[in-house]
Design a protein around this motif. Structure first.
Motif, PDB file in Angstrom:
ATOM      1  N   VAL A  84      -0.320   5.984 -13.082  1.00 23.36           N
ATOM      2  CA  VAL A  84      -0.107   4.582 -12.696  1.00 23.36           C
ATOM      3  C   VAL A  84      -0.756   3.601 -13.679  1.00 23.36           C
TER       4      VAL A  84
ATOM      5  N   VAL B 143      -6.326   3.615  -7.088  1.00 18.44           N
ATOM      6  CA  VAL B 143      -5.942   4.897  -6.475  1.00 18.44           C
ATOM      7  C   VAL B 143      -7.106   5.494  -5.680  1.00 18.44           C
TER       8      VAL B 143
ATOM      9  N   ALA C  28       2.100  -1.969  -6.058  1.00 19.25           N
ATOM     10  CA  ALA C  28       1.123  -1.667  -5.009  1.00 19.25           C
ATOM     11  C   ALA C  28      -0.268  -2.184  -5.339  1.00 19.25           C
TER      12      ALA C  28
ATOM     13  N   CYS D 162       0.863  -1.188   0.000  1.00 19.10           N
ATOM     14  CA  CYS D 162       0.000   0.000   0.000  1.00 19.10           C
ATOM     15  C   CYS D 162       0.894   1.230   0.000  1.00 19.10           C
ATOM     16  N   VAL D 163       0.821   2.018  -1.060  1.00 19.40           N
ATOM     17  CA  VAL D 163       1.684   3.199  -1.180  1.00 19.40           C
ATOM     18  C   VAL D 163       0.870   4.463  -0.922  1.00 19.40           C
TER      19      VAL D 163
ATOM     20  N   CYS E 121       4.810   2.854  -7.748  1.00 17.50           N
ATOM     21  CA  CYS E 121       3.517   2.235  -7.443  1.00 17.50           C
ATOM     22  C   CYS E 121       3.325   0.900  -8.155  1.00 17.50           C
TER      23      CYS E 121
ATOM     24  N   ILE F 262      -3.168   2.443  -3.631  1.00 13.94           N
ATOM     25  CA  ILE F 262      -2.411   3.696  -3.693  1.00 13.94           C
ATOM     26  C   ILE F 262      -3.319   4.773  -3.109  1.00 13.94           C
TER      27      ILE F 262
ATOM     28  N   ILE G 161       0.855   8.480  -1.161  1.00 12.87           N
ATOM     29  CA  ILE G 161       1.552   9.552  -1.868  1.00 12.87           C
ATOM     30  C   ILE G 161       1.078  10.865  -1.263  1.00 12.87           C
TER      31      ILE G 161
END
Ligand code: TPP
Ligand code: SF4
Ligand code: MG
Lengths: 266, 386
Positions: free
Chosen positions: B352, B358, B331, B282-283, B328, B334, B285
């Protein structure tokens, strides 16, 4: 230096219409610069947007053609950052006093050593003949097809009231006089405003029955008089030419030098 | 610097950091108009600059402020102004002028809540797209941000460096939280950070100087107003002398130059930080103040063995799409954390491979986004265990 050395002939022909007063004003200005013997590398000309504001492109100084109304704000930064430069700012009447009115009064108030040349043709030339804050009532313009009812600014009273220490009015009919006024305006230490009555035959003359450029020059001759002259006294309707104010007042950049000293001493 | 605890560590506010960094980078001229929450930058400059023999000017509005620093940049100074939302709105036309005429300058926007007068004393990050597209017409722009004092110092110096390198306005886009947050700053030594000097032309006097003819590397050496080369500067499309033109070939060349000089150097302009990204499924940003809460939740959940990571953007524009895509790529989720109704999140979605992964974690009520706010969003996305 010869007059033509002040000109960038590479960029001619210029954009101005035949008979436009702005070219005559430029002629008087360059002669004034020549009379003063100024080095072109010491001069910066800053302008906004409008027919009048195209002047910098044609002169071989450091030249900065900016945004409609904002010339004095740019010029203030230039002058404050290098006070030894001579800064000349040609402006249109709309440029200087409609969109640029706020910068105009604040430049007057600061009394910064800049020469503001208001080329007053009482119309928006570049955009095709809309009325300006200097048109005054009774003028036909594209945005006043039934005639204007807006009162006009009196540039001289506005400039003096806002704090300019030099204020003068000339016309493009009275070229030698204009040149002399410009010499004084440029040499004056402090903010100088010089209003130049400069006909726009294309948009003002045509719509307002003032005829072509020759007739418009005749109009300037017939409708203006020297400040303090008998003609002016006898006929208050005449527009007066000459120096309205020439005061010695602390100049902005010089005042800043004192702040620098004070801050250094801490 | 104020409140010094020893000779190198200071306990200061972000706005003061920004001002000190500008002085470090060589700012010789500042003009501004007061507005919350940025005024401390101006006040700090008003005190410090004269003592250093530099020039400070309070103008009649923000239009005049930006115009004045452009006028001063042309005489050879490094220049800055700072403002907040309403003032930044007023600056947009003049910002476009600086882009078109290629004038190095730095504009700080300490974001507050908008639109309009909005929330003068509270935080938001709603000006990200305005920084990118606020001025009319096609263009490219550089905008940098930071989440703490130390980074803010470096990013402000970077802003000056990039302004000189690319001959362009650079926007430092911080927010009320960062501007007013008091925390430690380790003041860099005079030579510690790179400071890019103004590139001046080597063309001798008497030889035709072309102020707008880019060198092979795209850079344009300048000549100061007052020196021997006299040239024209305009906001109109112009040729290599700076003279207005409507020649289609010249116009096409100039618009491409203005955009390419920035977009083609995306790699050099991109600044970012990353935390625990290598194995993150899990990113998060984030950027600016929001990144502080994002980092907090990442560290906290890592302690519980959850594979969270953070990509903190410091360059917002030009948007580092390639970087975001790469970071990403592994991931499952996101989450963009920002204090607006969703701005950077759109850029991320475009960047992405799986835009459907996202999500946005935001807060727009004037209060600082907390780790709990982010956690609540993560719960919805990933289930109760978060
Ligand atoms: C912000 C902005 N608004 C409007 C214009 C359009 N515009 C260009 S020149 C001008 C008026 C020009 O009249 P004036 O200043 O009197 O100069 P002249 O052309 O008569 O010499 C206007 C309204 C513009 N360029 N920028
Ligand atoms: S439109 Fe009027 S002001 Fe403009 S160049 Fe022609 S005559 Fe001069
Ligand atoms: Mg006019």
């Amino acid at each position: 230096m010869a007059l033509q050395d002040y000109i960038r002939s590479r960029f001619f022909p210029h954009i101005w219409c035949v008979g436009c007063g702005h070219g005559t004003a430029l002629n008087a200005l360059l002669r004034a610069v020549e009379t003063l013997g100024l080095d072109p590398s010491d001069i910066v000309m800053v302008s906004g947007i409008g027919c009048s504001s195209r002047m910098p492109g044609y002169v071989d100084f450091h030249t900065l053609h900016t945004l409609h109304g904002r010339a004095l704000a740019f010029a203030t930064g230039t002058k404050m950052s290098k006070p030894e430069l001579t800064v000349l700012v040609p402006m249109g009447d709309g440029d200087a006093l409609a969109i640029g009115g706020n910068h105009f009064i604040h430049a007057c108030r600061r009394n910064i050593d800049i020469t503001a040349i208001v080329l007053n043709n009482r119309i928006y030339g570049m955009t095709g003949g809309q009325f300006s804050p200097l048109s005054g009532p009774g003028v036909v313009a594209t945005t006043a097809p039934y005639s204007t009812y807006d009162p006009a600014f009196d540039v001289m009273r506005l400039a003096v009231g806002a704090g300019a220490s030099f204020a003068a009015r000339g016309s493009t009919y009275h070229v030698v006089e204009l040149q002399q006024l410009l010499v004084k305006a440029i040499s004056h230490k402090g903010f100088s405003v010089i209003e130049v009555l400069s006909p726009c035959p294309t948009h003002f003359g045509r719509r307002n029955q003032q005829g072509d450029s020759v007739e418009m020059l005749e109009w300037l001759k017939a409708n203006t008089a020297k400040l303090g002259s008998k003609a002016a006294e006898e006929n208050p309707e005449l527009i007066t030419r000459g120096i309205f104010v020439e005061d010695e007042r602390p100049e902005y950049c010089e005042q800043y030098e004192r702040i620098l000293e004070q801050a250094r001493e801490g | 610097m104020t409140n010094k605890t020893n000779n190198k560590i200071a306990f200061v506010q972000g706005n003061e950091v920004c001002a000190e960094a500008a002085l470090y980078a060589g700012a010789g001229f500042y003009a501004g108009y007061p507005i919350t929450p940025s005024s401390e930058i101006m006040e700090h400059m008003a005190r410090r600059m004269p003592a250093m023999g530099r020039r400070f000017l309070q103008m009649e509005d923000e239009i005049a402020s930006l115009a004045a620093i452009i006028g001063a940049s042309l005489t050879g100074h490094k220049v800055m102004t700072a403002t907040s939302g309403p003032g930044f709105s007023l600056m947009q036309e003049t910002l476009g002028f600086a882009i078109m005429a290629e004038i190095p300058c730095v504009i700080v926007n300490v974001q507050r809540g908008g639109p309009s007068t909005g929330l003068p004393t509270q935080a938001a990050q709603g000006d990200v797209y305005q920084a990118r597209w606020g001025t009319h017409g096609d263009h490219a722009v550089i905008a940098l941000t930071a989440s703490n004092n130390q980074d803010l110092f470096e990013m402000t110096v970077e802003a000056f460096n990039m302004a000189e390198t690319y001959r362009t306005p650079v926007i430092v886009l911080i927010d009320e939280v960062i501007g007013h947050l008091r925390e430690k700053l380790q003041m860099p030594d005079p030579d510690e950070l790179e400071v890019v000097k103004r590139l001046r032309t080597a063309v001798p006097h008497g030889v035709d100087y072309h102020p707008y003819l880019p060198r092979e590397d795209g850079r344009l050496p300048m000549s100061d107003f007052g020196d021997k080369h006299r040239y024209n500067v305009t906001g109109l499309y112009h040729n290599m002398w700076g003279f207005p033109t409507t020649d289609p070939g010249v116009i096409d060349g100039l618009i491409h130059h203005l955009i390419d000089k920035i977009e083609n150097n995306l790699h050099q302009i991109t600044r970012y930080k990353e935390y625990y990204l290598s194995d993150a499924d899990c990113v998060l940003i984030s950027y600016g103040c929001s990144a502080r809460s994002a980092l907090h939740i990442v560290k906290n959940r890592r302690q519980r063995g959850m594979k969270l990571g953070l990509l903190e953007l410091q360059t917002l524009w030009p948007f580092p799409a390639g970087l975001v895509r790469e970071k990403c790529s592994g991931a499952q989720h996101i989450v963009v954390v920002e204090m607006n109704m969703g701005q950077v999140v759109h850029e991320v979605k475009r960047a992405v491979d799986h835009p459907e992964r996202v999500y946005l974690a935001n807060r727009v009520d004037g209060e600082f986004i907390t780790p709990t706010n982010i956690k609540n969003v993560l719960r919805v996305i990933m289930g109760r265990g978060v």
